[in-house]
Motif scaffolding. Structure first.
Motif, PDB file in Angstrom:
ATOM      1  N   PRO A   1      51.503 -13.504 -72.244  1.00  0.00           N
ATOM      2  CA  PRO A   1      53.219 -13.845 -71.637  1.00  0.00           C
ATOM      3  C   PRO A   1      53.657 -15.068 -70.951  1.00  0.00           C
ATOM      4  O   PRO A   1      54.607 -15.750 -71.454  1.00  0.00           O
ATOM      5  CB  PRO A   1      53.173 -12.448 -70.730  1.00  0.00           C
ATOM      6  CG  PRO A   1      52.220 -11.550 -71.009  1.00  0.00           C
ATOM      7  CD  PRO A   1      51.093 -12.406 -71.700  1.00  0.00           C
ATOM      8  N   GLN A   2      52.889 -15.440 -70.148  1.00  0.00           N
ATOM      9  CA  GLN A   2      53.036 -16.858 -69.743  1.00  0.00           C
ATOM     10  C   GLN A   2      53.077 -17.815 -70.679  1.00  0.00           C
ATOM     11  O   GLN A   2      53.983 -18.846 -70.754  1.00  0.00           O
ATOM     12  CB  GLN A   2      51.785 -17.419 -68.557  1.00  0.00           C
ATOM     13  CG  GLN A   2      51.808 -16.781 -67.242  1.00  0.00           C
ATOM     14  CD  GLN A   2      50.905 -15.324 -67.304  1.00  0.00           C
ATOM     15  OE1 GLN A   2      50.377 -14.812 -68.416  1.00  0.00           O
ATOM     16  NE2 GLN A   2      50.816 -14.805 -66.078  1.00  0.00           N
TER      17      GLN A   2
ATOM     18  N   ALA B   1      55.975  -5.634 -66.704  1.00  0.00           N
ATOM     19  CA  ALA B   1      55.202  -6.825 -65.901  1.00  0.00           C
ATOM     20  C   ALA B   1      54.942  -7.856 -66.880  1.00  0.00           C
ATOM     21  O   ALA B   1      55.041  -9.161 -66.346  1.00  0.00           O
ATOM     22  CB  ALA B   1      53.844  -6.065 -65.602  1.00  0.00           C
ATOM     23  N   GLN B   2      54.567  -7.678 -68.052  1.00  0.00           N
ATOM     24  CA  GLN B   2      54.543  -9.097 -68.892  1.00  0.00           C
ATOM     25  C   GLN B   2      55.609  -9.712 -69.059  1.00  0.00           C
ATOM     26  O   GLN B   2      55.526 -10.903 -69.292  1.00  0.00           O
ATOM     27  CB  GLN B   2      53.908  -8.430 -70.292  1.00  0.00           C
ATOM     28  CG  GLN B   2      52.344  -7.854 -70.167  1.00  0.00           C
ATOM     29  CD  GLN B   2      52.158  -7.148 -71.778  1.00  0.00           C
ATOM     30  OE1 GLN B   2      52.814  -6.395 -72.266  1.00  0.00           O
ATOM     31  NE2 GLN B   2      50.545  -7.392 -71.876  1.00  0.00           N
ATOM     32  N   GLU B   3      56.787  -8.923 -69.157  1.00  0.00           N
ATOM     33  CA  GLU B   3      58.052  -9.983 -69.420  1.00  0.00           C
ATOM     34  C   GLU B   3      58.320 -10.606 -67.953  1.00  0.00           C
ATOM     35  O   GLU B   3      58.596 -11.872 -68.231  1.00  0.00           O
ATOM     36  CB  GLU B   3      59.355  -8.740 -69.654  1.00  0.00           C
ATOM     37  CG  GLU B   3      60.351  -9.519 -70.065  1.00  0.00           C
ATOM     38  CD  GLU B   3      61.394  -9.071 -70.731  1.00  0.00           C
ATOM     39  OE1 GLU B   3      62.640  -8.991 -70.476  1.00  0.00           O
ATOM     40  OE2 GLU B   3      61.077  -8.266 -71.583  1.00  0.00           O
TER      41      GLU B   3
ATOM     42  N   ARG C   1      64.956  -9.752 -75.084  1.00  0.00           N
ATOM     43  CA  ARG C   1      63.955 -10.588 -74.237  1.00  0.00           C
ATOM     44  C   ARG C   1      64.536 -12.074 -74.086  1.00  0.00           C
ATOM     45  O   ARG C   1      64.457 -12.475 -73.000  1.00  0.00           O
ATOM     46  CB  ARG C   1      62.643 -10.555 -74.982  1.00  0.00           C
ATOM     47  CG  ARG C   1      61.746 -11.335 -74.228  1.00  0.00           C
ATOM     48  CD  ARG C   1      60.142 -11.446 -74.495  1.00  0.00           C
ATOM     49  NE  ARG C   1      59.685  -9.680 -74.017  1.00  0.00           N
ATOM     50  CZ  ARG C   1      59.550  -8.960 -75.218  1.00  0.00           C
ATOM     51  NH1 ARG C   1      59.619  -9.310 -76.258  1.00  0.00           N
ATOM     52  NH2 ARG C   1      59.238  -7.804 -75.100  1.00  0.00           N
TER      53      ARG C   1
ATOM     54  N   GLU D   1      47.335 -16.396 -69.941  1.00  0.00           N
ATOM     55  CA  GLU D   1      47.476 -15.127 -70.727  1.00  0.00           C
ATOM     56  C   GLU D   1      48.870 -15.031 -71.573  1.00  0.00           C
ATOM     57  O   GLU D   1      49.844 -16.126 -71.416  1.00  0.00           O
ATOM     58  CB  GLU D   1      48.061 -14.061 -69.406  1.00  0.00           C
ATOM     59  CG  GLU D   1      47.003 -14.260 -68.359  1.00  0.00           C
ATOM     60  CD  GLU D   1      46.019 -12.598 -68.626  1.00  0.00           C
ATOM     61  OE1 GLU D   1      46.785 -11.716 -69.243  1.00  0.00           O
ATOM     62  OE2 GLU D   1      44.970 -12.595 -68.131  1.00  0.00           O
TER      63      GLU D   1
ATOM     64  N   MET E   1      56.137  -5.741 -74.983  1.00  0.00           N
ATOM     65  CA  MET E   1      55.490  -6.257 -73.810  1.00  0.00           C
ATOM     66  C   MET E   1      56.155  -5.263 -72.632  1.00  0.00           C
ATOM     67  O   MET E   1      57.175  -4.733 -72.790  1.00  0.00           O
ATOM     68  CB  MET E   1      56.358  -7.579 -73.494  1.00  0.00           C
ATOM     69  CG  MET E   1      55.700  -8.639 -73.983  1.00  0.00           C
ATOM     70  SD  MET E   1      56.405 -10.146 -72.765  1.00  0.00           S
ATOM     71  CE  MET E   1      56.400 -11.590 -74.015  1.00  0.00           C
ATOM     72  N   THR E   2      55.257  -5.130 -71.808  1.00  0.00           N
ATOM     73  CA  THR E   2      55.613  -4.160 -70.650  1.00  0.00           C
ATOM     74  C   THR E   2      56.629  -4.915 -69.658  1.00  0.00           C
ATOM     75  O   THR E   2      56.710  -6.072 -69.730  1.00  0.00           O
ATOM     76  CB  THR E   2      54.336  -3.872 -69.741  1.00  0.00           C
ATOM     77  OG1 THR E   2      53.588  -4.903 -69.294  1.00  0.00           O
ATOM     78  CG2 THR E   2      53.184  -3.152 -70.718  1.00  0.00           C
TER      79      THR E   2
ATOM     80  N   ALA F   1      55.845 -11.659 -66.293  1.00  0.00           N
ATOM     81  CA  ALA F   1      55.029 -12.847 -66.438  1.00  0.00           C
ATOM     82  C   ALA F   1      55.561 -14.309 -67.274  1.00  0.00           C
ATOM     83  O   ALA F   1      55.198 -15.067 -67.119  1.00  0.00           O
ATOM     84  CB  ALA F   1      53.587 -12.445 -66.773  1.00  0.00           C
ATOM     85  N   ALA F   2      56.416 -13.617 -68.536  1.00  0.00           N
ATOM     86  CA  ALA F   2      56.732 -14.730 -69.169  1.00  0.00           C
ATOM     87  C   ALA F   2      58.109 -15.341 -68.626  1.00  0.00           C
ATOM     88  O   ALA F   2      57.919 -16.422 -68.737  1.00  0.00           O
ATOM     89  CB  ALA F   2      57.281 -13.804 -70.447  1.00  0.00           C
TER      90      ALA F   2
END
Length: 196
Positions: free
Chosen positions: A108-109, A171-173, A12, A106, A168-169, A175-176
């Motif tokens: 991830p951010q 989508a979450q990654e 990641r 959130e 993380m999904t 967002a990160a």
């Protein structure tokens, strides 16, 4: 006889680095274009940029979920050292401004913003050496750039190991990644303001 080599998928943190490289490189070039080591006054403007960014992320260090996922998070904050450095450089702390990070950010951010903070700590070791030319160091004016006692590289690897281990999904990654890019863009905005 043939051998098959398995190529490990990027972690990641490696994907974050790749996905933010353009924004990051642009920021680095912009900062260095200001010749921040030409004088203590120019360096102080850079420290003011650092203060504004670290003030933005300060609340993240007290977030229980982030502290559970990143066990040594509390010890990683640098705002107090930056305040001390500003005092050494005879600079006032920049005035408070509207919060850049929402209270309900959130996870991830938030991780993206912290990734940028930790990366700047790693890169700060180079800046720390250059600050020595201005008579600044760990005891005066550049304490926030000093490497962790365990070493900057080791400290970074510990952070990225924790970050890489969080489930993380996609989508979450994503967002990160957006969080990290937002952090780089925010710092760029502070550079433009401080060096205007």
């Amino acid at each position: 006889m043939t051998t098959t080599e398995t190529i490990a998928a990027p972690t990641r943190s490696q994907r974050l680095k790749a996905a933010t490289s353009t924004t990051h490189d642009s920021l680095d070039k912009r900062i260095m274009s200001e010749d921040i080591f030409a004088s203590r006054e120019r360096f102080a403007k850079f420290v003011r940029v650092q203060y504004r960014f670290h003030r933005d992320i300060q609340a993240l260090y007290a977030t229980p979920l982030l502290r559970a996922l990143l066990p040594d998070l509390e010890q990683r904050q640098r705002l107090q050292q930056i305040v001390a450095d500003l005092g050494d450089l005879q600079q006032d702390v920049p005035a408070d401004s509207a919060a850049v990070i929402p209270d309900d950010i959130e996870l991830p951010q938030a991780l993206g913003w912290l990734y940028v903070a930790e990366g700047s700590n790693l890169g700060g070791t180079i800046l720390f050496k250059l600050a020595g030319k201005l008579g600044l160091g760990a005891a005066f004016g550049a304490s926030h750039l000093a490497a962790h006692p365990d070493g900057a590289a080791r400290h970074w690897r510990e952070f990225t190991a924790s970050l890489d281990g969080i489930s993380m999904t996609e989508a979450q990654e994503a967002a990160a990644i957006e969080g990290a890019n937002a952090a780089f863009r925010t710092v760029r905005g502070y550079v433009e303001q401080e060096f205007a």
